[in-house]
Design a protein around this motif. Structure first.
Motif, PDB file in Angstrom:
ATOM      1  N   GLY A 167       0.820  -1.212   0.000  1.00  0.00           N
ATOM      2  CA  GLY A 167       0.000   0.000   0.000  1.00  0.00           C
ATOM      3  C   GLY A 167       0.854   1.264   0.000  1.00  0.00           C
ATOM      4  N   TYR A 168       0.207   2.396  -0.291  1.00  0.00           N
ATOM      5  CA  TYR A 168       0.917   3.665  -0.456  1.00  0.00           C
ATOM      6  C   TYR A 168       0.349   4.756   0.443  1.00  0.00           C
ATOM      7  N   LEU A 169       1.248   5.650   0.867  1.00  0.00           N
ATOM      8  CA  LEU A 169       0.877   6.874   1.554  1.00  0.00           C
ATOM      9  C   LEU A 169       1.376   8.040   0.701  1.00  0.00           C
ATOM     10  N   ALA A 170       0.477   8.944   0.335  1.00  0.00           N
ATOM     11  CA  ALA A 170       0.843  10.082  -0.512  1.00  0.00           C
ATOM     12  C   ALA A 170       0.194  11.336   0.057  1.00  0.00           C
ATOM     13  N   PHE A 171       0.991  12.372   0.324  1.00  0.00           N
ATOM     14  CA  PHE A 171       0.414  13.567   0.940  1.00  0.00           C
ATOM     15  C   PHE A 171       1.239  14.798   0.586  1.00  0.00           C
ATOM     16  N   SER A 172       0.599  15.935   0.741  1.00  0.00           N
ATOM     17  CA  SER A 172       1.323  17.201   0.728  1.00  0.00           C
ATOM     18  C   SER A 172       1.117  17.883   2.070  1.00  0.00           C
ATOM     19  N   SER A 173       2.136  18.616   2.482  1.00  0.00           N
ATOM     20  CA  SER A 173       2.045  19.439   3.678  1.00  0.00           C
ATOM     21  C   SER A 173       2.697  20.777   3.340  1.00  0.00           C
ATOM     22  N   PHE A 174       2.961  21.596   4.354  1.00  0.00           N
ATOM     23  CA  PHE A 174       3.636  22.866   4.118  1.00  0.00           C
ATOM     24  C   PHE A 174       4.903  22.940   4.943  1.00  0.00           C
ATOM     25  N   GLY A 175       5.934  23.572   4.366  1.00  0.00           N
ATOM     26  CA  GLY A 175       7.233  23.662   4.999  1.00  0.00           C
ATOM     27  C   GLY A 175       7.448  24.969   5.744  1.00  0.00           C
ATOM     28  N   LYS A 176       8.662  25.157   6.202  1.00  0.00           N
ATOM     29  CA  LYS A 176       8.987  26.226   7.145  1.00  0.00           C
ATOM     30  C   LYS A 176       8.881  27.631   6.552  1.00  0.00           C
ATOM     31  N   GLU A 177       8.935  27.742   5.224  1.00  0.00           N
ATOM     32  CA  GLU A 177       8.814  29.065   4.599  1.00  0.00           C
ATOM     33  C   GLU A 177       7.361  29.465   4.364  1.00  0.00           C
ATOM     34  N   ASN A 178       6.431  28.612   4.750  1.00  0.00           N
ATOM     35  CA  ASN A 178       5.018  28.889   4.476  1.00  0.00           C
ATOM     36  C   ASN A 178       4.535  30.136   5.229  1.00  0.00           C
ATOM     37  N   MET A 179       3.945  31.053   4.479  1.00  0.00           N
ATOM     38  CA  MET A 179       3.434  32.317   5.052  1.00  0.00           C
ATOM     39  C   MET A 179       4.501  33.013   5.888  1.00  0.00           C
ATOM     40  N   LYS A 180       5.727  33.007   5.396  1.00  0.00           N
ATOM     41  CA  LYS A 180       6.843  33.549   6.168  1.00  0.00           C
ATOM     42  C   LYS A 180       6.676  35.038   6.442  1.00  0.00           C
ATOM     43  N   GLU A 181       5.994  35.749   5.550  1.00  0.00           N
ATOM     44  CA  GLU A 181       5.804  37.182   5.748  1.00  0.00           C
ATOM     45  C   GLU A 181       4.986  37.456   7.009  1.00  0.00           C
ATOM     46  N   ILE A 182       3.912  36.695   7.185  1.00  0.00           N
ATOM     47  CA  ILE A 182       3.047  36.892   8.347  1.00  0.00           C
ATOM     48  C   ILE A 182       3.763  36.466   9.629  1.00  0.00           C
ATOM     49  N   ARG A 183       4.505  35.379   9.542  1.00  0.00           N
ATOM     50  CA  ARG A 183       5.264  34.933  10.724  1.00  0.00           C
ATOM     51  C   ARG A 183       6.266  36.011  11.159  1.00  0.00           C
ATOM     52  N   GLU A 184       6.959  36.610  10.196  1.00  0.00           N
ATOM     53  CA  GLU A 184       7.958  37.634  10.537  1.00  0.00           C
ATOM     54  C   GLU A 184       7.320  38.850  11.203  1.00  0.00           C
ATOM     55  N   LEU A 185       6.130  39.220  10.766  1.00  0.00           N
ATOM     56  CA  LEU A 185       5.479  40.418  11.301  1.00  0.00           C
ATOM     57  C   LEU A 185       4.772  40.177  12.630  1.00  0.00           C
ATOM     58  N   THR A 186       4.202  38.991  12.811  1.00  0.00           N
ATOM     59  CA  THR A 186       3.386  38.738  14.005  1.00  0.00           C
ATOM     60  C   THR A 186       4.050  37.802  15.008  1.00  0.00           C
ATOM     61  N   GLY A 187       5.044  37.047  14.551  1.00  0.00           N
ATOM     62  CA  GLY A 187       5.674  36.079  15.442  1.00  0.00           C
ATOM     63  C   GLY A 187       4.839  34.837  15.673  1.00  0.00           C
TER      64      GLY A 187
END
Length: 262
Positions: free
Chosen positions: A140-160
């Motif tokens: 059987g197979y497992l196939a997925f997408s997720s998001f990495g550390k750069e995701n929405m980096k602009e908002i993270r930088e501004l709001t923490g």
């Protein structure tokens, strides 16, 4: 307890966004199309029985049905209200299982477990990968997408604030005891908007508030005032804006893996 409260908030936000998600979630649609193509390229078909966790309003679900033609697909989502989005699909081909995928009981012996843009919300991906290994049929197979550390980096930088994203390498390491990796890739996708408030509106319409309610440069979490929004907008333009446009970065990670005999 905190994690359960957080998931309840996520479910409420997605419930409110059901009517707008399909139109607004352009990046998620693009990710779903890529995942469907990768499955056709890397996985030995057919996959007669599929579980999709985090199905949302069904963009990816419909692609799976149209391309893989499974005999049956089990759809799961934290937001139980999305079941109404599937009333047009053949009932005999589909079972909807509402609830938190990390604790929901799924039927075993499946040929493919898959998901798009959901795993980043999980408390323990490692435990979930083991759970999926137990549910999959041999080969059987497992196939997925997720998001990495750069995701929405602009908002993270501004709001923490932001989710504790895992890197592609960290996900591969968590998978390695149970799976052989067939494909692992990542990319950066930048959406451009006219104004930072358009970004906040876009996130709200897709059920994601990348700001987690945190007021800029403050420890308090509450509803933003007009002044907070103005300050956020000014800083966003100052730090990231160019040529009358402001960007929002998405960082999708794609992984396809085959069950090991452990």
């Amino acid at each position: 307890m905190h994690n359960q409260i957080q998931k309840e908030r996520v479910a409420k936000r997605f419930t409110k966004a059901i009517g707008t998600y399909t139109d607004q979630a352009s990046v998620q649609k693009e990710i779903a199309r890529k995942m469907t193509g990768l499955i056709q390229q890397y996985i030995h078909l057919p996959c007669p029985e599929i579980i999709e966790f985090g199905c949302g309003t069904g963009n990816y679900s419909r692609m799976l049905l149209q391309t893989l033609h499974p005999k049956h697909i089990w759809l799961n989502d934290l937001c139980g209200e999305v079941k109404h989005c599937f009333s047009d699909l053949p009932k005999e081909q589909l079972t909807f299982l509402p609830g938190d995928a990390e604790s929901t009981t799924f039927p075993g012996g499946k040929s493919l477990i898959t998901s798009c843009s959901t795993l980043q919300w999980f408390d323990s991906p490692a435990d979930f990968f083991q759970k999926c290994h137990n549910l999959l049929a041999p080969e059987g197979y497992l196939a997925f997408s997720s998001f990495g550390k750069e995701n929405m980096k602009e908002i993270r930088e501004l709001t923490g604030s932001g989710l504790p994203y895992l890197s592609k390498g960290e996900l591969e390491e968590l998978l390695s005891p149970y799976y052989d990796i067939l494909y692992a890739g990542e990319e950066l996708i930048s959406l451009n908007f006219n104004h930072p408030l358009d970004i906040l509106y876009h996130l709200k319409q897709t059920g994601v508030t990348g700001v987690s309610g945190k007021v800029p440069n403050s420890q308090r979490t509450s509803v933003w005032t007009r002044r907070d929004l103005q300050e956020f907008s000014e800083k966003y333009v100052e730090r990231f804006g160019s040529a009358s446009k402001v960007p929002l970065t998405y960082h999708p990670i794609y992984i396809l893996a085959k069950k090991k005999t452990v």
